[in-house]
Design a protein around this motif. Structure first.
Motif, PDB file in Angstrom:
ATOM      1  N   GLU A 329       0.837  -1.198   0.000  1.00 45.02           N
ATOM      2  CA  GLU A 329       0.000   0.000   0.000  1.00 45.02           C
ATOM      3  C   GLU A 329       0.877   1.255   0.000  1.00 45.02           C
ATOM      4  N   SER A 330       1.918   1.213   0.842  1.00 41.25           N
ATOM      5  CA  SER A 330       2.820   2.359   0.940  1.00 41.25           C
ATOM      6  C   SER A 330       3.526   2.609  -0.396  1.00 41.25           C
ATOM      7  N   LEU A 331       3.952   1.516  -1.037  1.00 45.81           N
ATOM      8  CA  LEU A 331       4.636   1.621  -2.325  1.00 45.81           C
ATOM      9  C   LEU A 331       3.703   2.212  -3.385  1.00 45.81           C
ATOM     10  N   ALA A 332       2.441   1.724  -3.380  1.00 43.72           N
ATOM     11  CA  ALA A 332       1.465   2.214  -4.356  1.00 43.72           C
ATOM     12  C   ALA A 332       1.207   3.701  -4.149  1.00 43.72           C
ATOM     13  N   VAL A 456      11.839   3.449  -0.636  1.00 41.00           N
ATOM     14  CA  VAL A 456      12.813   4.548  -0.535  1.00 41.00           C
ATOM     15  C   VAL A 456      13.143   5.072  -1.942  1.00 41.00           C
ATOM     16  N   THR A 457      13.365   4.147  -2.885  1.00 41.69           N
ATOM     17  CA  THR A 457      13.696   4.538  -4.264  1.00 41.69           C
ATOM     18  C   THR A 457      12.551   5.348  -4.881  1.00 41.69           C
ATOM     19  N   ALA A 458      11.322   4.887  -4.647  1.00 44.26           N
ATOM     20  CA  ALA A 458      10.160   5.583  -5.229  1.00 44.26           C
ATOM     21  C   ALA A 458      10.030   6.996  -4.653  1.00 44.26           C
ATOM     22  N   ILE A 459      10.285   7.150  -3.338  1.00 45.40           N
ATOM     23  CA  ILE A 459      10.173   8.484  -2.719  1.00 45.40           C
ATOM     24  C   ILE A 459      11.274   9.410  -3.272  1.00 45.40           C
ATOM     25  N   ALA A 460      12.492   8.879  -3.405  1.00 46.83           N
ATOM     26  CA  ALA A 460      13.594   9.689  -3.960  1.00 46.83           C
ATOM     27  C   ALA A 460      13.260  10.115  -5.389  1.00 46.83           C
ATOM     28  N   ALA A 461      12.722   9.163  -6.173  1.00 47.02           N
ATOM     29  CA  ALA A 461      12.392   9.469  -7.572  1.00 47.02           C
ATOM     30  C   ALA A 461      11.300  10.529  -7.650  1.00 47.02           C
ATOM     31  N   ALA A 462      10.318  10.457  -6.726  1.00 48.37           N
ATOM     32  CA  ALA A 462       9.245  11.459  -6.726  1.00 48.37           C
ATOM     33  C   ALA A 462       9.786  12.857  -6.434  1.00 48.37           C
ATOM     34  N   HIS A 463      10.966  12.930  -5.803  1.00 43.45           N
ATOM     35  CA  HIS A 463      11.611  14.223  -5.544  1.00 43.45           C
ATOM     36  C   HIS A 463      12.616  14.580  -6.645  1.00 43.45           C
ATOM     37  N   GLY A 464      12.668  13.763  -7.680  1.00 40.63           N
ATOM     38  CA  GLY A 464      13.640  13.997  -8.752  1.00 40.63           C
ATOM     39  C   GLY A 464      15.036  13.580  -8.327  1.00 40.63           C
TER      40      GLY A 464
END
Ligand code: ADP
Length: 504
Positions: A329-332, A456-464
């Protein structure tokens, strides 16, 4: 939307090609009509003016014949043609009119008439297009009009046709009054003009047809990439989604094609990712289900100890499944969602996260470095990612070992990092661990979903940004690198301080 609206309002569905063509033809037709009509009316006015000039010149010629003067010098009243009183020429009104009609020869489409005492008496001795003397109504109208002695210019619809005429009284002293009439057939004079504009209309219609044909062809050519786009788009389905539309030429339509292809790439990637996730989740959920089912199948219900241990095992596995579902859920929630960024003071933010990390009481925590800058981030998301790194460090490094936490400024970026003294990551697993369910040796006997670093990777990517990793045989350093923040010197922190305060 438009299509839906048209359908709703019952409007006919017209192709773009048809609409382009109708607009071009309509504008061209209006332009040609306005130009043609303006030219026609200007030319018609000019022709009518020429007729009047011609008629006036005839009267001047008549005056010259009768008086021997070219102007109205011996005029009587409104330009009446009056014979000279010296009696040289002519002696009677009839003589005067006879001389005029003999000498002033009517031109093409013209005719003249000499009226003596109210009766048509003389006609020119040449072949005439119209015979004014044959229309008594016209004759009496002219007699009436000039009875006041004035020269009359007028238009009449006589039995001889639509005519423009001029009538001038001719007076010889002591004789009956006479009238010199000369007229021109307006219809015949305008016939040339009508013929010219009939030709113009035919040519204009031909040009309109040519414009229509060329426009249809050109519009078809210009719109053909759009037709291909539509055909390709309708061919692309969930199962046939690898097809891309060929990019032809270099114009707006090719730009549109490229944009659509990019969109298809993104959709393709999203669908592939979704399918992959479903496969992974199915695979991961299968294990606990198989374990619980196997134990329940073999369970001896009469054996209290076995029931107790199976119960513990089942609850344990179900807890693991709950954790897995929470992580999914968190990843989605994180994947592909742009962060709502605010300016955050990095030093303060680092101290806050450090205070939370200290909750892992099995380890000795150190705030090693703190960047003195601000950065645009979504603090809740970055805290979530950073605490995930903290959690991993605590999980995978021996109890009581020291874990360092800090934030540093890189070139135009800020890194939030955690360094532990754990086992490090083997070279062959350094990429895999950032993928969903990617683990080293099944998690080295430590429980986990394998989704933490993917989040963690998805959150970093969302910040560019990206995730950084430095690792060896002893220990690893994981970091979240986000862009932004001006370069500024960092300040070293008391390495054993647990309060996160900046050292003097
Ligand atoms: P999980 O921890 O749930 O297994 P993660 O995605 O957080 O999943 O981590 C993936 C794998 O990377 C872990 O299984 C572990 O083997 C390895 N790993 C992550 N962090 C560390 C660390 N600090 N030290 C050693 N190994 C780590």
């Amino acid at each position: 939307m438009r299509g839906r609206l048209s359908r709703r309002w019952g409007l006919p569905r017209l192709s773009v090609r048809f609409r382009i063509l109708t607009t071009i033809l309509l504008v061209t037709a209006i332009g040609m009509t306005v130009a043609g009509a303006t030219a026609f009316f200007v030319q018609r006015e000019r022709t009518l003016q020429d007729l009047d000039d011609r008629l006036l010149s005839r009267v001047e010629a008549a005056r010259f014949v009768v008086t021997g003067e070219s102007a109205t010098g011996s005029g009587d009243g409104e330009g009446t043609v009056v014979a000279r009183a010296d009696g040289t020429v002519p002696a009677t009104t009839a003589d005067a009119l006879e001389a005029v009609l003999a000498r002033v020869v009517p031109g093409r489409n013209e005719s003249s008439l000499g009226i003596v005492g109210g009766e048509p008496t003389f006609v020119p001795g040449v072949e005439l297009a119209i015979h004014l003397e044959r229309d008594p109504a016209f004759v009496s109208r002219v007699v009436d009009e000039v009875s006041d002695g004035s020269v009359r210019l007028g238009t009449a619809l006589s039995t001889e046709g639509h005519i423009r005429y001029i009538a001038a009284p001719v007076t010889v002293a002591g004789d009956v009054p006479g009238i010199y009439v000369t007229a021109v057939d307006i219809t015949a004079e305008l016939d040339e003009l009508y013929a010219a504009f009939t030709t113009y209309t035919v040519v204009a219609l031909g040009a309109l047809v040519a414009v229509g044909l060329v426009g249809w062809f050109v519009a078809g050519r210009l719109l053909s990439p759009l037709r291909q786009l539509r055909a390709a788009a309708s061919r692309i389905t969930a199962s046939e989604r690898h097809e891309r539309i060929p990019v032809l030429g270099r114009d707006d339509v090719s730009d549109l094609t490229e944009t659509v292809n990019d969109m298809l790439d993104r959709l393709d990637a999203a669908m592939t990712g979704q399918r992959q996730l479903l496969d992974d989740v199915r695979h991961e959920l299968k294990t606990p289900i198989t374990i619980v089912r196997g134990h329940l199948e073999l369970l001896d219900a009469a054996n209290v100890d076995e029931v107790e241990s199976t119960r513990t095992l089942a609850i344990d596995e179900l807890d693991r499944m709950t954790g897995l579902v929470d992580d999914i859920e968190s990843l989605a929630e994180t994947t592909g969602v742009p962060s709502s960024a605010v300016a955050v003071e990095v030093a303060r933010f680092t101290a806050d996260v450090f205070a939370k990390a200290e909750g892992y009481v099995d380890h000795e925590w150190t705030l090693a470095e703190s960047a003195a800058t601000t950065v645009l981030i979504d603090p809740a998301r970055i805290t979530q990612a950073w605490l995930q790194l903290v959690d991993n460090a605590a999980k995978y490094s021996p109890a009581g070992s020291m874990i360092e936490l800090g934030s540093s400024e890189l070139d135009g970026a800020v890194e939030f990092w955690v360094r532990d003294a754990g086992p490090g990551i083997p070279a062959d697993a350094r990429e895999r661990i950032f993928e969903r369910f990617g683990r080293v040796d099944a998690g080295r006997g430590i429980r986990g979903s394998g989704l933490g670093l993917a989040i963690v990777t998805a959150i970093a990517a969302a910040h560019g940004g990206r995730v950084s990793l430095e690792t060896g045989e002893h220990g690893s350093r994981f970091g979240i690198v986000v862009p932004g923040g001006p370069s500024a010197p960092t300040r070293a922190i008391d390495s054993h301080s647990t309060t996160g305060k900046v050292a003097p």
